[in-house]
Design a protein around this motif. Sequence first.
Motif, short mmCIF file in Angstrom:
data_model
loop_
_atom_site.label_atom_id
_atom_site.label_comp_id
_atom_site.label_asym_id
_atom_site.label_seq_id
_atom_site.Cartn_x
_atom_site.Cartn_y
_atom_site.Cartn_z
N GLU A 27 0.84 -1.21 0.00
CA GLU A 27 0.00 0.00 0.00
C GLU A 27 0.87 1.25 0.00
OE1 GLU A 27 -3.49 2.13 2.66
OE2 GLU A 27 -3.23 -0.04 2.82
N HIS A 28 1.92 1.24 0.79
CA HIS A 28 2.81 2.40 0.86
C HIS A 28 3.42 2.70 -0.51
CE1 HIS A 28 5.57 5.29 2.68
NE2 HIS A 28 6.48 4.78 1.87
N TRP A 29 3.80 1.67 -1.26
CA TRP A 29 4.47 1.83 -2.55
C TRP A 29 3.52 1.65 -3.73
CZ3 TRP A 29 8.99 4.05 -2.66
CH2 TRP A 29 9.81 3.98 -1.53
N ALA A 30 2.22 1.71 -3.51
CA ALA A 30 1.23 1.44 -4.56
C ALA A 30 1.39 2.34 -5.77
CB ALA A 30 -0.18 1.55 -4.00
N ASP A 31 1.83 3.57 -5.58
CA ASP A 31 1.96 4.51 -6.70
C ASP A 31 3.28 4.36 -7.46
OD1 ASP A 31 -0.52 5.55 -6.08
OD2 ASP A 31 0.30 7.12 -4.79
N ASP A 32 4.11 3.46 -7.02
CA ASP A 32 5.40 3.27 -7.68
C ASP A 32 5.41 1.92 -8.41
OD1 ASP A 32 8.07 2.83 -8.44
OD2 ASP A 32 8.81 4.00 -6.75
#
Length: 159
Positions: free
Chosen positions: A25-30
Amino acid sequence: MEPVVVMAAGQESIPLEERVGWIREHWADDPHIAVVGVVDDLPVDYESEVAWEGHVGLMRQALALGPHAPAVDAVFSSEPYGTELARRFDAAPVLLDVDRGTFAVSGTKVRADPVAHWTEIEPPVRAWLARRVVRDPADRGGPRLGRRRLRTRRPPPEP
């Protein structure tokens, strides 16, 4: 694709699947991050070659589960053992805030007292740690009696 390996022992209070989910979730945009999890129930002994081989072997297995198995270029850690781990992967050690001068918190401290470190915990982790109280609307005792019951029946905080 950069792999991030999340490890946890099977008997830990926070399941591996939850931890993997939080990191995803923390890195979902990457789109360049691939998060994989592996259970590690091997004993921790930084002086044992057998223990090191076992843990590194599990990490290599986890890396092989990702979209591709790249060579490890760098090992990021806030723990002193990060240097030895990097050496075993023939990678650069990147030690961050080992003395906890920038972020005076650790997983051990958070698990011991999540409320004291609440603002330092990522939102999905807070959501998992939060206690919820649900009051039965059919309870005919009224709001004051309900609050009194909650105060007297509240379980002690978990360690």
